[in-house]
Design an enzyme around this catalytic site. Structure first.
Site, mmCIF file in Angstrom:
data_model
loop_
_atom_site.group_PDB
_atom_site.id
_atom_site.type_symbol
_atom_site.label_atom_id
_atom_site.label_comp_id
_atom_site.label_asym_id
_atom_site.label_seq_id
_atom_site.Cartn_x
_atom_site.Cartn_y
_atom_site.Cartn_z
ATOM 1 N N HIS A 100 35.942 41.668 24.440
ATOM 2 C CA HIS A 100 35.324 42.018 23.277
ATOM 3 C C HIS A 100 37.098 42.529 23.638
ATOM 4 O O HIS A 100 37.763 42.839 21.706
ATOM 5 C CB HIS A 100 34.931 42.665 22.493
ATOM 6 C CG HIS A 100 34.445 43.839 23.092
ATOM 7 N ND1 HIS A 100 33.708 44.934 21.860
ATOM 8 C CD2 HIS A 100 34.281 45.069 24.286
ATOM 9 C CE1 HIS A 100 33.979 46.590 22.713
ATOM 10 N NE2 HIS A 100 33.878 46.126 23.781
ATOM 11 N N ASP A 127 35.937 47.505 39.305
ATOM 12 C CA ASP A 127 36.908 47.577 38.353
ATOM 13 C C ASP A 127 37.762 48.887 39.334
ATOM 14 O O ASP A 127 38.366 48.285 40.131
ATOM 15 C CB ASP A 127 36.159 48.936 37.841
ATOM 16 C CG ASP A 127 36.168 49.260 36.289
ATOM 17 O OD1 ASP A 127 34.918 49.248 35.078
ATOM 18 O OD2 ASP A 127 37.207 49.616 35.776
ATOM 19 N N GLY A 179 40.158 46.305 42.447
ATOM 20 C CA GLY A 179 40.858 45.808 41.904
ATOM 21 C C GLY A 179 41.460 45.764 39.787
ATOM 22 O O GLY A 179 40.947 46.017 39.286
ATOM 23 N N ASP A 180 41.912 44.222 40.114
ATOM 24 C CA ASP A 180 42.515 44.126 38.542
ATOM 25 C C ASP A 180 41.830 42.444 37.830
ATOM 26 O O ASP A 180 41.880 41.561 38.998
ATOM 27 C CB ASP A 180 43.776 43.938 38.516
ATOM 28 C CG ASP A 180 44.656 43.739 37.325
ATOM 29 O OD1 ASP A 180 43.679 43.431 36.038
ATOM 30 O OD2 ASP A 180 45.628 43.992 36.833
ATOM 31 N N PHE A 181 40.630 42.518 37.349
ATOM 32 C CA PHE A 181 40.269 40.830 37.485
ATOM 33 C C PHE A 181 41.184 40.219 36.842
ATOM 34 O O PHE A 181 40.983 39.107 36.495
ATOM 35 C CB PHE A 181 39.364 41.531 36.268
ATOM 36 C CG PHE A 181 39.299 42.249 34.531
ATOM 37 C CD1 PHE A 181 40.293 41.372 33.771
ATOM 38 C CD2 PHE A 181 38.100 42.899 34.526
ATOM 39 C CE1 PHE A 181 40.000 42.760 32.863
ATOM 40 C CE2 PHE A 181 37.890 44.004 33.641
ATOM 41 C CZ PHE A 181 38.922 43.479 32.506
#
Length: 328
Positions: free
Chosen positions: A238, A194, A218-220
């Site tokens: 969503h 996350d 991190g950043d997905f």
């Protein structure tokens, strides 16, 4: 009720929702546990205007939340009992009737443009605004916990992890879902991925014990960690439009081993005209975050665009489903 009366009732939905918020803020349900009470008695205890409170309660009686007896006292119904502390979605109702309520005043902007009206009303995207307003962010987190009560357990119970070795929770927040999965499957290793703030809270055990877990920030949109054979994303996709959703799923597919599986925990929009809460949630996503709820076919399309194939939909004991996909 005539068609005209029905439409008028719908138009006054704002009055019903704000009356409900007032009752929640004043803990009316908890104050009625011992028995029916007069508006004067309740108002004195709450420090509010008795006549005004009675008028709010009268509206909620018509909605089945409370009931007024011939003597003029107000009592609980089964619906009202769900408003007691710790029993229902109180924090979720508070959150809905705060910033989202105000953003819906500009819903016509979202209808015209497909963009969130929240950004127009508050000047920033929802999550950026929350990052700058810690009290609202805290209320939002409490709302998500309240709305999702029992969901993590239902998801963890619904899937057979027996043949798996490592599960990665992508966008796993405080780790509540991963904790539930690991508690039921002690043979598993976990990866909690996350943003740094979420990982920090997960490390503290806010979401429950996380044994044998690697914590990775991190950043997905930039990539996700390799090393798992199951990647689960609960209520992540969503939040995003189709392009961003495909980008997230593509990042997962890049690190997915040949035998790996992707699990989306999402609530499907059902066909037909019947009432479903997820239809209201979907409209809220439009106005507040720009995300959207989807049908099974729409999720299958997202998977295909990311190079994945939907293999099955698994029901759970909660109002959420597991969509399992593999490399196409």
């Amino acid at each position: 009720m005539s068609p005209e009366e029905h439409l008028t009732r719908l138009g006054f939905g704002f009055a019903i929702s704000q009356s409900l918020k007032a009752a929640v803020d004043l803990d009316i349900a908890d104050r009625l546990v011992a028995g029916a009470r007069s508006a004067e008695d309740l108002a004195a205890e709450c420090g509010v205007h008795a006549g005004a409170l009675a008028r709010v309660l009268r509206v909620l009686c018509a909605e089945g939340v409370f009931h007024e007896e011939p003597s003029g006292v107000f009592g609980l119904t089964a619906v009202g009992d769900a408003l007691r502390a710790g029993r229902g979605p109180l924090d979720f109702l508070r959150m809905l009737n705060a910033e989202p309520y105000l953003a819906f005043d500009k819903l016509s902007h979202s209808v015209r443009t497909g963009e969130p009206s929240f950004d127009v009303v508050f000047g920033l995207p929802r999550f950026t605004w929350l990052a700058q307003n810690p009290e609202a962010a805290k209320a939002f987190q409490a709302a998500m916990v309240a709305y999702g009560r029992g969901v993590n357990e239902a998801v963890a119970d619904a899937y057979d992890f027996a043949g798996c070795s490592t599960v990665a929770d992508i966008g796993g927040g405080h780790g509540r879902l991963l904790s539930a999965i690991l508690a039921r499957n002690p043979h598993l290793k976990g990866i909690l991925f996350d943003l740094p703030s979420g990982v920090e809270e997960a490390r503290k055990g806010v979401g429950g014990p996380l044994p044998n877990t690697s914590f990775i920030a991190g950043d997905f949109f930039e990539g996700v960690p390799a090393g798992a054979d199951v990647y689960i994303l609960k209520k992540v996709i969503h939040d995003w439009d189709d392009e961003k959703s495909v980008a997230i799923l593509t990042a997962v597919r890049r690190v997915l081993p040949p035998h790996g599986r992707v699990l989306l925990a999402e609530t499907l929009v059902p066909p037909g005209n019947a009432f479903s809460t997820i239809k209201l949630i979907d409209l809220t996503m439009l106005a507040i975050t720009g995300g959207l709820e989807r049908t099974e076919d729409e999720y299958a399309s997202l998977f295909a665009r990311a190079g994945l194939s939907l293999s099955r939909v698994i029901p759970t004991a909660a109002a959420i489903q597991l969509l399992e996909a593999k490399d196409a």
